[in-house]
Design a protein around this motif. Structure first.
Motif, PDB file in Angstrom:
ATOM      1  N   LYS A   1      32.793  38.078 -34.639  1.00 17.88           N
ATOM      2  CA  LYS A   1      33.159  39.089 -35.623  1.00 17.88           C
ATOM      3  C   LYS A   1      33.542  40.438 -34.999  1.00 17.88           C
ATOM      4  CE  LYS A   1      32.347  39.825 -40.439  1.00 17.88           C
ATOM      5  NZ  LYS A   1      31.630  39.319 -41.631  1.00 17.88           N
TER       6      LYS A   1
ATOM      7  N   VAL B   1      35.459  34.147 -42.257  1.00 19.39           N
ATOM      8  CA  VAL B   1      34.498  35.245 -42.115  1.00 19.39           C
ATOM      9  C   VAL B   1      35.173  36.612 -42.096  1.00 19.39           C
ATOM     10  CG1 VAL B   1      32.843  33.766 -40.914  1.00 19.39           C
ATOM     11  CG2 VAL B   1      34.477  35.121 -39.581  1.00 19.39           C
TER      12      VAL B   1
ATOM     13  N   PRO C   1      31.104  36.986 -46.013  1.00 15.84           N
ATOM     14  CA  PRO C   1      30.067  37.114 -44.980  1.00 15.84           C
ATOM     15  C   PRO C   1      29.954  35.848 -44.138  1.00 15.84           C
ATOM     16  CG  PRO C   1      29.258  37.912 -47.098  1.00 15.84           C
ATOM     17  CD  PRO C   1      30.582  37.278 -47.366  1.00 15.84           C
TER      18      PRO C   1
ATOM     19  N   MET D   1      25.807  37.935 -52.821  1.00 14.61           N
ATOM     20  CA  MET D   1      26.822  38.317 -51.843  1.00 14.61           C
ATOM     21  C   MET D   1      28.019  39.026 -52.457  1.00 14.61           C
ATOM     22  SD  MET D   1      26.801  35.092 -49.224  1.00 14.61           S
ATOM     23  CE  MET D   1      25.344  34.745 -48.236  1.00 14.61           C
TER      24      MET D   1
END
Length: 326
Positions: A51, A116, A120, A171
């Motif tokens: 990430k 992603v 998340p 989320m």
């Protein structure tokens, strides 16, 4: 030698074979579970290390191409040595090699890293591991036999535990692009487990090395053809509160989250079968939570701990159901 003596020798040899078989089976199961769990732990690091690269300007295709390419280079020499000049085996296994590289490697990883960017990491993993349902369905279609009741119960329990761990209801709004990429990753993951479970005469290291090489070539061809962006930068990345050179997370992704993870994962599936190994792979989510705790200081809450216990209970039920039905 009398017939009586011969008979005793034959009986002793038969008894030795009978007592040795469970021991071999147990050692194979232990090796399979160990390899599968270590593989899941290694795969679990990929989201945290990728990430920051994606945030610094790298495209998902570029990250995966470098990750798979470096892993293939690391494994290629020992893989070719294990082949011992039996090049015809590569030709005999070209179909599973192609499927493993293109779908199990390139498609699964590029899709997950794309996912992603919009959802998340935890939710991306949840979507990707829906692929285990495809594995159970494929096995049922191929064998023309429904899974045992215990296996089906284990499926439901494991999925319930996974949902508890990830808590997708908290989320926020979901980006449909993330959902689409996550579902495509699920398909790639299913192919990875199904292909890895096939009986092969090709050495494991050779299969993984050549498969990852094919996946790397597929990504580069797609990038050159304009089907996906291949964008990379040399900007530093911020990781666990520390600024690091761009190549540090790439090395981890290649050596740990790819080379070690794929090689051990292949060994695990060979010993456990596609169904059990795919459910053991669910522990990747637990390892991802653990890495987040150790590296990022994100202590898992009570729901994550409860969900982890439920997930592992489901995995145990699937494994027991498969053992009873085999």
């Amino acid at each position: 030698m009398t017939h009586y003596t011969k008979g005793r020798i034959v009986m002793a040899e038969a008894l030795a074979e009978v007592t040795e078989a469970p021991r071999v089976m147990r050692s194979g199961a232990v090796a399979g579970w160990t390899a599968a769990l270590v593989s899941a732990a290694a795969f679990g690091t990929s989201g945290a290390f990728a990430k920051p690269l994606l945030a610094s300007g790298w495209s998902a295709g570029a990250v995966v191409s470098v990750r798979l390419g470096l892993a293939a280079v690391v494994l290629l020499i020992p893989g070719l040595l294990a082949l011992r000049g039996r090049w015809r085996l590569l030709l005999a296994h070209w179909r599973p090699l192609l499927a493993y590289g293109v779908f199990g490697g390139a498609t699964a990883q590029v899709s997950f890293f794309n996912a992603v960017q919009y959802v998340p990491v935890a939710l991306g993993l949840l979507l990707e591991y829906l692929g285990i349902l495809l594995v159970v369905g494929w096995v049922a279609l191929r064998t023309r036999r429904l899974p045992s009741r215990l296996t089906l119960v284990g499926v439901v329990v494991a999925i319930a535990g996974l949902v508890i761990v990830l808590d997708p209801g908290c989320m926020g709004a979901l980006d449909p692009r993330g959902l689409a990429w996550g579902l495509l990753a699920a398909f790639g993951l299913a192919v990875y487990f199904v292909v890895s479970a096939r009986e092969m005469t090709l050495p494991a290291l050779t299969f993984v090395a050549v498969g990852l090489s094919i996946g790397t070539v597929a990504i580069v061809i797609a990038g050159v053809a304009g089907l996906m962006p291949l964008r990379a930068t040399t900007a530093d990345v911020v990781f666990v509160g520390v600024t690091l050179a761009w190549w540090v997370p790439l090395l981890e992704l290649a050596l740990v989250a790819a080379a070690a993870a794929y090689a051990l994962g292949f060994v695990g599936v060979q010993h456990l079968g596609s169904t059990v190994a795919s459910f053991v792979g669910l522990t990747e989510v637990l390892f991802a939570v653990l890495w987040a705790w150790l590296l990022l200081g994100e202590l898992p809450g009570l729901p994550q701990l409860v969900g982890g216990v439920v997930l592992l209970a489901g995995v145990a039920a699937v494994q027991r159901g498969q053992a009873l039905s085999s």
